[in-house]
Design a protein around this motif. Structure first.
Motif, PDB file in Angstrom:
ATOM      1  N   LYS A 113     -40.048  15.878 -45.097  1.00  0.00           N
ATOM      2  CA  LYS A 113     -40.092  15.415 -44.388  1.00  0.00           C
ATOM      3  C   LYS A 113     -40.287  13.896 -44.440  1.00  0.00           C
ATOM      4  CE  LYS A 113     -45.276  14.838 -45.533  1.00  0.00           C
ATOM      5  NZ  LYS A 113     -45.423  13.720 -45.582  1.00  0.00           N
TER       6      LYS A 113
ATOM      7  N   GLU B  19     -27.485  15.504 -35.172  1.00  0.00           N
ATOM      8  CA  GLU B  19     -29.341  15.099 -34.850  1.00  0.00           C
ATOM      9  C   GLU B  19     -29.932  16.271 -34.077  1.00  0.00           C
ATOM     10  OE1 GLU B  19     -33.611  14.863 -35.572  1.00  0.00           O
ATOM     11  OE2 GLU B  19     -32.093  14.228 -34.280  1.00  0.00           O
ATOM     12  N   PRO B  20     -29.480  16.106 -32.691  1.00  0.00           N
ATOM     13  CA  PRO B  20     -30.342  16.674 -31.523  1.00  0.00           C
ATOM     14  C   PRO B  20     -29.576  18.465 -31.340  1.00  0.00           C
ATOM     15  CG  PRO B  20     -29.795  14.144 -30.383  1.00  0.00           C
ATOM     16  CD  PRO B  20     -28.994  14.622 -32.266  1.00  0.00           C
TER      17      PRO B  20
ATOM     18  N   MET C 143     -31.403  19.680 -34.291  1.00  0.00           N
ATOM     19  CA  MET C 143     -33.110  20.430 -33.769  1.00  0.00           C
ATOM     20  C   MET C 143     -33.223  21.597 -32.701  1.00  0.00           C
ATOM     21  SD  MET C 143     -34.680  18.416 -35.146  1.00  0.00           S
ATOM     22  CE  MET C 143     -36.394  18.520 -34.779  1.00  0.00           C
TER      23      MET C 143
ATOM     24  N   TYR D 275     -39.447  12.809 -37.305  1.00  0.00           N
ATOM     25  CA  TYR D 275     -38.269  13.001 -36.044  1.00  0.00           C
ATOM     26  C   TYR D 275     -37.993  11.363 -36.170  1.00  0.00           C
ATOM     27  CZ  TYR D 275     -42.673  10.297 -33.885  1.00  0.00           C
ATOM     28  OH  TYR D 275     -43.988   9.788 -34.014  1.00  0.00           O
ATOM     29  N   LYS D 276     -39.281  10.700 -36.808  1.00  0.00           N
ATOM     30  CA  LYS D 276     -39.195   8.958 -36.737  1.00  0.00           C
ATOM     31  C   LYS D 276     -38.557   8.822 -38.138  1.00  0.00           C
ATOM     32  CE  LYS D 276     -43.250   9.042 -40.237  1.00  0.00           C
ATOM     33  NZ  LYS D 276     -44.188   8.136 -40.869  1.00  0.00           N
TER      34      LYS D 276
ATOM     35  N   VAL E 169     -34.806   9.477 -38.273  1.00  0.00           N
ATOM     36  CA  VAL E 169     -33.131  10.232 -37.774  1.00  0.00           C
ATOM     37  C   VAL E 169     -33.191   9.025 -38.403  1.00  0.00           C
ATOM     38  CG1 VAL E 169     -32.401  10.507 -36.105  1.00  0.00           C
ATOM     39  CG2 VAL E 169     -33.752  12.458 -36.809  1.00  0.00           C
TER      40      VAL E 169
END
Length: 166
Positions: free
Chosen positions: A85, A98-99, A102, A116-117, A119
């Motif tokens: 993480k 990355e999207p 995801m 998420y923070k 990336v």
């Protein structure tokens, strides 16, 4: 650093291959490469992207003849083993690799292993340092070669600026 080769630009496009490089400011520590089985239910193919692939050189298109393909879910699980993480996840553009990853993790009922923070966008940093150039990218549009070149470029930027982004 992660890089995808795909058959479209949307988050639900078929993913052709995944390349990943684990690195620090001192260099590359590990690499992973997963050419994928293209039969990916509920993922889509964009015909303009297929036409684009047809215009690429033989080395780039070699991924389509690779006999060592794995299922997308397997690649996602293997990729997850490279992260925790707190890992920063870099890619060449905040709106693509990355999207798409995801979306794929969610589609397969998996949780992305990074927060998420964490990336990061390599394209943004590279645009701020156009004078830093790295030669020797083996094959453009090969997911591992692209991830490797992007990581090496970011390492060179860190060494030049003294700013540690990882």
């Amino acid at each position: 650093m992660v890089d995808l080769e795909t058959l479209g630009l949307a988050a639900d496009s078929v993913i052709v291959s995944v390349g990943a490089v684990v690195f620090t400011k001192d260099g590359i520590e590990a690499e992973g490469y997963w050419p994928l089985y293209l039969g990916q239910p509920d993922r889509h193919v964009d015909l303009d992207t297929v036409k684009w692939w047809m215009s690429q050189n033989d080395a780039a298109r070699a991924v389509f003849a690779d006999k060592n393909v794995v299922a997308l879910k397997h690649a996602l699980e293997e990729l997850a083993r490279q992260f925790d993480k707190d890992t920063l996840v870099w890619s060449n553009g905040a709106n693509f690799d990355e999207p798409m990853l995801m979306h794929a993790y969610k589609q397969h009922g998996l949780r992305a292993p990074w927060a998420y923070k964490n990336v990061r966008c390599f394209r943004t940093i590279r645009a701020q340092h156009p004078d830093v150039k790295i030669d020797g990218q083996d094959t453009k549009h090969n997911a591992l070669d692209d991830a490797r070149w992007q990581a090496q470029t970011l390492i060179a930027i860190m060494q030049k600026t003294g700013v540690e982004f990882v």
